[in-house]
Design a protein around this motif. Structure first.
Motif: not given
Length: 509
Positions: A271-295
């Motif tokens: 509902n908040r449209n956040i990344c399901e891995m790192c919980f950051l909105f900026i990650c979901k907004k800027k990345s189309s390939w997956g979590c930018m912070y997964a590593d």
């Protein structure tokens, strides 16, 4: 004196001793004090008074209770502080001011504790000259702040002399205001620094070319960009109102977040449209390939079974796979804001537990029942003690000298019924128990103090962890046979025992 803490003054020493010797005769008090708590030097000065407690106490206070002597020790303590200047860091300034405020609080407490027995102490300690000598120990950067506040108050008094007690209040208020400003500046700076890092990362992302080389090698670009980014903790996203800052609701202390089922957190994240891995909105907004912070998200917090199916998902959002483990809970201390050891949090488990079938007379195993979320509670303080002899409540300050905190070498009857604020309660005493517990509904009915609002958990024999889904309470009960009161911390429990179905032994004969 013969006590072990050199920071304890004669007034505090006498107060503590009278608690220890409560119930003694004056002659017994004098003998016990003389034999057990005075060193040889002091003994030689009160040898002729060793059977007269009143005169011995008076002699000790006259000799060691000089106000100037007490204040001198406080001033020496301040002089030992690490010196600061205008160029010192905010953290160094905050540490200094905090220690200075603690000394002022000690002086105020000394007066408050002895106001009844030694009414002249307040006038002596808070004399104008004594307060000015304390203020003179301040570094220039804070002495000027105090001077400004002092002159401002003097102007309001139309130039009249400011009493020492009022000057002390100005000094204390000025320093505590400076401490609040420093703590806010330190916290705000950290948040601002994290925000600047985000903006820098966004610019780096936007500068990436949209060329075919990028499209073909986006996996490599993904890895490169991840190395340049620093993961920071997310805001709490499970509330209806949007939290803009982490400190508004730290996820590691939010009872709603901690008690929510993983699948319910997943719904909130979507509902908040956040990344399901790192919980950051900026990650979901800027990345189309997956979590930018997964590593940078600990491996144990990444659901391996979800990853094998091509879905990046945090274990806190996964309601399909078993992920709970000690390693996960250790990693949460780095991932969730202000998460601490022992904090209970709902994670998917498929461990069978022994339950009692309400319709049958045999045991069966089944999946863990759904636990209803804990109602969000905040810390509170109940300033009353419970008199179990009549069910009334009395202010703790009236029996402060009688209160004893928890001890491991004190035992009472195995079971008894006591009256807590009109509720007749059956109490079991077990000297071998790991701690104390109370039914949560009783704790709420009697408005017991809440000293930790987070849902509690504890480890039992065999290594299993039990989650109470309730906060940690505190209660003061009494009086006992010695007219003393006792303070206990209590784990709030929905159920303390499991009722077994009655069975007639005649049918099995």
């Amino acid at each position: 004196m013969g006590h072990k803490d050199p920071k304890t003054n004669i007034y505090e020493f006498i107060k503590l001793y009278e608690v220890i010797a409560k119930g003694f005769t004056y002659e017994h008090k004098a003998h016990y004090l003389y034999s057990n708590y005075l060193n040889d030097e002091v003994k030689s000065s009160v040898r002729h008074l060793r059977e007269d407690y009143v005169q011995m106490k008076k002699h000790l206070i006259v000799r060691y209770g000089d106000v100037n002597r007490l204040l001198s020790s406080k001033k020496n303590l301040i002089k030992e502080f690490h010196s600061i200047s205008a160029r010192s860091s905010k953290q160094e300034k905050a540490d200094y001011v905090k220690k200075f405020c603690e000394v002022l609080d000690q002086i105020q407490s000394l007066v408050d504790l002895n106001k009844k027995d030694y009414p002249l102490m307040e006038a002596e300690i808070f004399s104008h000259s004594n307060v000015m000598e304390l203020s003179a120990l301040l570094p220039e950067i804070y002495y000027s702040k105090f001077s400004d506040s002092y002159i401002q108050q003097k102007d309001l008094n139309q130039g009249e002399h400011i009493p020492g007690k009022q000057a002390f209040n100005i000094l204390e208020r000025t320093l505590k205001r400076q401490l609040s400003m420093l703590e806010f500046a330190i916290e705000n700076y950290n948040v601002k620094e994290a925000g600047n890092n985000i903006k820098k990362d966004e610019k780096k992302i936007n500068s990436i070319s949209e060329s075919s080389k990028y499209k073909q090698g986006k996996k490599n670009i993904n890895t490169t960009n991840r190395d340049k980014k620093r993961l920071f903790k997310s805001v709490c996203f499970v509330h209806k109102d949007f939290k803009r800052k982490v400190r508004d609701c730290p996820t590691g202390k939010c009872s709603v977040f901690l008690n929510m089922k993983p699948q319910d957190r997943m719904v909130c994240a979507q509902n908040r449209n956040i990344c399901e891995m790192c919980f950051l909105f900026i990650c979901k907004k800027k990345s189309s390939w997956g979590c930018m912070y997964a590593d940078q998200v600990p491996n144990v917090l990444q659901c391996s079974q979800c990853l094998s199916s091509g879905q990046e998902r945090n274990v806190l959002l996964c309601g399909s796979h078993k992920n709970d483990s000690p390693q996960v809970r250790e990693a949460l201390k780095l991932f969730l804001a202000e998460y601490e050891d022992g904090t209970a949090i709902e994670i998917m488990q498929l461990c069978p537990q022994i339950r009692i079938d309400p319709d049958c007379q045999y045991f069966r195993t089944e999946k863990e029942d759904t636990i209803s979320p804990m109602i969000a509670l905040e810390k509170r303080d109940n300033s009353n003690a419970f008199d179990v002899s009549n069910g009334n409540t009395i202010p703790k300050r009236d029996v402060a000298h009688k209160i004893n905190h928890e001890t491991t070498d004190f035992a009472m009857y195995p079971m008894q019924t006591i009256n807590i604020s009109g509720h007749h309660v059956l109490v079991l005493y077990d000297s071998g128990a790991m701690g104390e517990a109370v039914k949560a509904d009783l704790a709420e009915k009697t408005a017991m103090s809440i000293i930790d609002s987070r849902p509690q958990s504890f480890r039992v024999a065999g290594g299993d962890i039990v989650h109470t889904n309730n906060p940690l309470y505190e209660i003061t009960l009494g009086p006992d046979v010695r007219e003393e009161y006792h303070t206990f911390s209590l784990l709030g429990m929905d159920h303390q025992v499991i009722l077994l179905k009655k069975r007639s032994w005649k049918s099995s004969m």
